[in-house]
Design a protein around this motif. Sequence first.
Motif, PDB file in Angstrom:
ATOM      1  N   LEU A 102      84.876  17.049 -25.758  1.00 34.26           N
ATOM      2  CA  LEU A 102      83.708  16.520 -26.463  1.00 34.26           C
ATOM      3  C   LEU A 102      83.131  15.318 -25.724  1.00 34.26           C
ATOM      4  CD1 LEU A 102      81.771  16.299 -28.853  1.00 34.26           C
ATOM      5  CD2 LEU A 102      83.547  15.025 -30.094  1.00 34.26           C
ATOM      6  N   VAL A 103      83.999  14.381 -25.346  1.00 30.60           N
ATOM      7  CA  VAL A 103      83.534  13.179 -24.652  1.00 30.60           C
ATOM      8  C   VAL A 103      82.937  13.547 -23.292  1.00 30.60           C
ATOM      9  CG1 VAL A 103      84.255  10.991 -23.627  1.00 30.60           C
ATOM     10  CG2 VAL A 103      85.117  11.657 -25.876  1.00 30.60           C
ATOM     11  N   LEU A 104      83.552  14.503 -22.600  1.00 30.66           N
ATOM     12  CA  LEU A 104      83.010  14.949 -21.320  1.00 30.66           C
ATOM     13  C   LEU A 104      81.602  15.515 -21.488  1.00 30.66           C
ATOM     14  CD1 LEU A 104      83.258  15.701 -18.292  1.00 30.66           C
ATOM     15  CD2 LEU A 104      84.282  17.876 -19.039  1.00 30.66           C
ATOM     16  N   SER A 105      81.400  16.317 -22.519  1.00 35.40           N
ATOM     17  CA  SER A 105      80.076  16.899 -22.773  1.00 35.40           C
ATOM     18  C   SER A 105      79.047  15.812 -23.058  1.00 35.40           C
ATOM     19  CB  SER A 105      80.153  17.885 -23.949  1.00 35.40           C
ATOM     20  OG  SER A 105      81.070  18.921 -23.687  1.00 35.40           O
ATOM     21  N   LEU A 106      79.425  14.851 -23.885  1.00 34.64           N
ATOM     22  CA  LEU A 106      78.505  13.752 -24.205  1.00 34.64           C
ATOM     23  C   LEU A 106      78.202  12.910 -22.967  1.00 34.64           C
ATOM     24  CD1 LEU A 106      80.047  12.637 -27.616  1.00 34.64           C
ATOM     25  CD2 LEU A 106      77.888  13.836 -27.277  1.00 34.64           C
ATOM     26  N   VAL A 142      71.358  14.878 -36.232  1.00 40.47           N
ATOM     27  CA  VAL A 142      71.204  16.336 -36.158  1.00 40.47           C
ATOM     28  C   VAL A 142      72.548  17.035 -36.011  1.00 40.47           C
ATOM     29  CG1 VAL A 142      70.257  18.230 -34.777  1.00 40.47           C
ATOM     30  CG2 VAL A 142      68.866  16.193 -35.223  1.00 40.47           C
ATOM     31  N   MET A 143      73.465  16.436 -35.233  1.00 32.59           N
ATOM     32  CA  MET A 143      74.649  17.158 -34.779  1.00 32.59           C
ATOM     33  C   MET A 143      75.969  16.733 -35.400  1.00 32.59           C
ATOM     34  SD  MET A 143      73.900  19.605 -32.780  1.00 32.59           S
ATOM     35  CE  MET A 143      75.604  19.912 -32.367  1.00 32.59           C
ATOM     36  N   LEU A 144      76.002  15.683 -36.205  1.00 34.19           N
ATOM     37  CA  LEU A 144      77.288  15.137 -36.651  1.00 34.19           C
ATOM     38  C   LEU A 144      78.176  16.189 -37.309  1.00 34.19           C
ATOM     39  CD1 LEU A 144      79.163  12.744 -36.915  1.00 34.19           C
ATOM     40  CD2 LEU A 144      78.029  12.165 -39.080  1.00 34.19           C
ATOM     41  N   ARG A 145      77.630  16.948 -38.251  1.00 29.77           N
ATOM     42  CA  ARG A 145      78.445  17.937 -38.948  1.00 29.77           C
ATOM     43  C   ARG A 145      78.882  19.053 -38.002  1.00 29.77           C
ATOM     44  NH1 ARG A 145      79.517  17.634 -43.949  1.00 29.77           N
ATOM     45  NH2 ARG A 145      80.148  19.825 -43.963  1.00 29.77           N
ATOM     46  N   HIS A 146      78.022  19.443 -37.088  1.00 24.39           N
ATOM     47  CA  HIS A 146      78.384  20.492 -36.138  1.00 24.39           C
ATOM     48  C   HIS A 146      79.491  20.021 -35.198  1.00 24.39           C
ATOM     49  CE1 HIS A 146      75.156  22.920 -37.556  1.00 24.39           C
ATOM     50  NE2 HIS A 146      74.203  22.141 -37.075  1.00 24.39           N
ATOM     51  N   VAL A 147      79.462  18.745 -34.819  1.00 20.93           N
ATOM     52  CA  VAL A 147      80.487  18.201 -33.929  1.00 20.93           C
ATOM     53  C   VAL A 147      81.821  18.069 -34.655  1.00 20.93           C
ATOM     54  CG1 VAL A 147      81.189  16.119 -32.679  1.00 20.93           C
ATOM     55  CG2 VAL A 147      78.891  17.034 -32.375  1.00 20.93           C
ATOM     56  N   LEU A 148      81.782  17.706 -35.929  1.00 21.41           N
ATOM     57  CA  LEU A 148      83.014  17.522 -36.691  1.00 21.41           C
ATOM     58  C   LEU A 148      83.706  18.847 -37.020  1.00 21.41           C
ATOM     59  CD1 LEU A 148      82.044  14.682 -39.205  1.00 21.41           C
ATOM     60  CD2 LEU A 148      83.450  14.498 -37.143  1.00 21.41           C
ATOM     61  N   SER A 149      82.950  19.927 -37.119  1.00 24.09           N
ATOM     62  CA  SER A 149      83.529  21.212 -37.545  1.00 24.09           C
ATOM     63  C   SER A 149      84.656  21.697 -36.636  1.00 24.09           C
ATOM     64  CB  SER A 149      82.434  22.280 -37.655  1.00 24.09           C
ATOM     65  OG  SER A 149      81.646  22.065 -38.795  1.00 24.09           O
ATOM     66  N   PRO A 150      84.483  21.749 -35.292  1.00 21.50           N
ATOM     67  CA  PRO A 150      85.609  22.197 -34.462  1.00 21.50           C
ATOM     68  C   PRO A 150      86.786  21.242 -34.486  1.00 21.50           C
ATOM     69  CG  PRO A 150      83.794  21.438 -33.089  1.00 21.50           C
ATOM     70  CD  PRO A 150      83.276  21.498 -34.488  1.00 21.50           C
ATOM     71  N   LEU A 151      86.531  19.953 -34.721  1.00 23.44           N
ATOM     72  CA  LEU A 151      87.636  19.012 -34.859  1.00 23.44           C
ATOM     73  C   LEU A 151      88.374  19.251 -36.172  1.00 23.44           C
ATOM     74  CD1 LEU A 151      85.936  15.710 -33.617  1.00 23.44           C
ATOM     75  CD2 LEU A 151      87.271  17.352 -32.290  1.00 23.44           C
ATOM     76  N   HIS A 156      88.734  26.116 -30.702  1.00 17.49           N
ATOM     77  CA  HIS A 156      88.560  26.036 -29.252  1.00 17.49           C
ATOM     78  C   HIS A 156      87.103  25.905 -28.835  1.00 17.49           C
ATOM     79  CE1 HIS A 156      87.611  30.198 -30.202  1.00 17.49           C
ATOM     80  NE2 HIS A 156      86.857  30.174 -29.133  1.00 17.49           N
ATOM     81  N   ASP A 157      86.194  25.769 -29.767  1.00 18.14           N
ATOM     82  CA  ASP A 157      84.765  25.883 -29.465  1.00 18.14           C
ATOM     83  C   ASP A 157      84.242  24.802 -28.525  1.00 18.14           C
ATOM     84  OD1 ASP A 157      83.877  28.147 -31.425  1.00 18.14           O
ATOM     85  OD2 ASP A 157      85.149  26.819 -32.598  1.00 18.14           O
ATOM     86  N   LEU A 158      84.929  23.669 -28.470  1.00 20.99           N
ATOM     87  CA  LEU A 158      84.486  22.606 -27.569  1.00 20.99           C
ATOM     88  C   LEU A 158      84.662  22.999 -26.102  1.00 20.99           C
ATOM     89  CD1 LEU A 158      85.863  19.624 -29.632  1.00 20.99           C
ATOM     90  CD2 LEU A 158      83.459  20.024 -29.091  1.00 20.99           C
ATOM     91  N   ILE A 159      85.534  23.973 -25.830  1.00 23.32           N
ATOM     92  CA  ILE A 159      85.667  24.471 -24.461  1.00 23.32           C
ATOM     93  C   ILE A 159      84.359  25.110 -24.017  1.00 23.32           C
ATOM     94  CG2 ILE A 159      86.914  26.062 -22.957  1.00 23.32           C
ATOM     95  CD1 ILE A 159      89.269  25.853 -24.857  1.00 23.32           C
ATOM     96  N   ILE A 160      83.784  25.928 -24.898  1.00 27.41           N
ATOM     97  CA  ILE A 160      82.525  26.606 -24.555  1.00 27.41           C
ATOM     98  C   ILE A 160      81.402  25.588 -24.400  1.00 27.41           C
ATOM     99  CG2 ILE A 160      80.928  28.417 -25.250  1.00 27.41           C
ATOM    100  CD1 ILE A 160      83.805  29.340 -24.638  1.00 27.41           C
ATOM    101  N   LEU A 161      81.353  24.598 -25.291  1.00 28.52           N
ATOM    102  CA  LEU A 161      80.342  23.544 -25.167  1.00 28.52           C
ATOM    103  C   LEU A 161      80.472  22.849 -23.821  1.00 28.52           C
ATOM    104  CD1 LEU A 161      78.172  21.551 -26.194  1.00 28.52           C
ATOM    105  CD2 LEU A 161      80.058  20.198 -27.182  1.00 28.52           C
ATOM    106  N   LYS A 359      81.022  27.989 -38.714  1.00 21.65           N
ATOM    107  CA  LYS A 359      80.469  26.650 -38.580  1.00 21.65           C
ATOM    108  C   LYS A 359      80.946  25.946 -37.306  1.00 21.65           C
ATOM    109  CE  LYS A 359      81.710  25.335 -42.753  1.00 21.65           C
ATOM    110  NZ  LYS A 359      81.865  24.464 -43.947  1.00 21.65           N
ATOM    111  N   SER A 360      82.191  26.175 -36.908  1.00 21.60           N
ATOM    112  CA  SER A 360      82.723  25.506 -35.714  1.00 21.60           C
ATOM    113  C   SER A 360      81.971  25.900 -34.454  1.00 21.60           C
ATOM    114  CB  SER A 360      84.207  25.843 -35.545  1.00 21.60           C
ATOM    115  OG  SER A 360      84.957  25.372 -36.636  1.00 21.60           O
TER     116      SER A 360
END
Length: 453
Positions: A102-106, A142-151, A156-161, A359-360
């Motif tokens: 997540l941090v890498l993507s940001l 816009v993204m807070l809930r979407h970011v929290l869902s995989p956490l 594993h969805d943050l891998i794809i992001l 949702k994740s």
Amino acid sequence: MKGTESTRQLLRVPIGWITAWGVVTIINLVGYGLRKHTGLPLYLEVAENYLNGRKIYLLPGIESEYDRFTYPPSMAALAIPMIPLPDLLQRIAWCGFNSGLLVLSLYLLHRAVVPMLREIAVRRAAGFGTMVGIFWLVVGLVMLRHVLSPLENQSHDLIILALLTVGACAGIRRADWITGCAWGAAAALKLTPLLLLPLLVVQGRFRTLAVMIGAFALITIAPDVVNPNLTGQSHLEQYYEVIDTAARPGTSGGEGQWNEWNPLNQNLSGTIYRLTAPMEASYRYHEEFSHWFPVLPMGETGRGVLTLLLQGDLVVLVAMAGWWTRGTTRGPRGNGLRELAAVGVVASMMLLLSPMSSKSHFVILLIPATAVVLHMIGSRNDWFGLAVVIGTILLCSLNGKSVIGHLNSEWLMVWGSHAACALLLGIGSLRICWLLRSDPTPAEGGSIPAEGD
């Protein structure tokens, strides 16, 4: 002394992001990672079965106590390094891994938008720090809930992001090999990134296309080559059987988490099914919601034709994004906003075309959200972008059980609130591709239309 100060300036941001990784890992672990039920045990079970040459696609409730594993065989290797670790260290490692992605993507997105935000600040005679703060504040809304869902689900969805983001940001810098490898790996771990192929074809980026296909093929066949399935059937054959009916164009899903009337399935076909078919009696809110559905009654044939036509339209939108951004990466650096917008269109369509989008999965909307918000704050009269931002906030960010109540949140999910958010951000990103279509060879970092555009 001057050299030392320059070194400190170069290291200041990376150290800050590394610190952010540690902070996010702790929050992730304490808030979600130590829960009794997470998604990690499924990945560990699949990885252990793969190492032992057993089936990795087990029937839930019969062969496994967990949900069915529904991803390509390459994803089975994900948790192998964690198998020897005790439970607590497995949880810490998984939280650290996801938080790092997540941090890498940001971080990569931040580096990509900084030149454009600096341009906006100069044009508006505003402080650069102020523009950065406004940008990330709106993206966060816009993204807070979407970011929290995989956490929250420890998925594993943050891998794809991260892989989509690496590819997009490398594309801005004309690093075709990195882009192709990242997107090929993403497609090998989850098939929907193959939607990037028509984008690359229409853009004429054939070197990136070739690298992506090569990376996808290599990573896809690797599990069967490295450690074959001892049951006599390859992992790829078993995977094909799992997705055969669910991934068929025009259908709305299968059983379990891919069930047609599961509101967690926020793809296009599942949403169309819920709006056009009678509500299943087994649905937990049947009594409260059944008199509203179906909104537009349709038979199976009509529903299938409608779904197939709309799915085809979504692929056409990807091709349109590619056509309007054909010159995106010409020169040493491409047009940053157009590259992000084009990939944002694909990310949005991936969610709508996937056989199952929970949702994740919607965390990948971070890419189109970045493009839409950047264009909105850079163009004073971007009322369309503002409407997209407000719409996504109302439909998803404020669609929380603790905010509007469990029943109301479920109601919006039944109607396809997350699917609507993906469509809004996808159309918003496509519009950016169209607005910037007349600038095939932009200057370095150039991306934001002049005031009034």
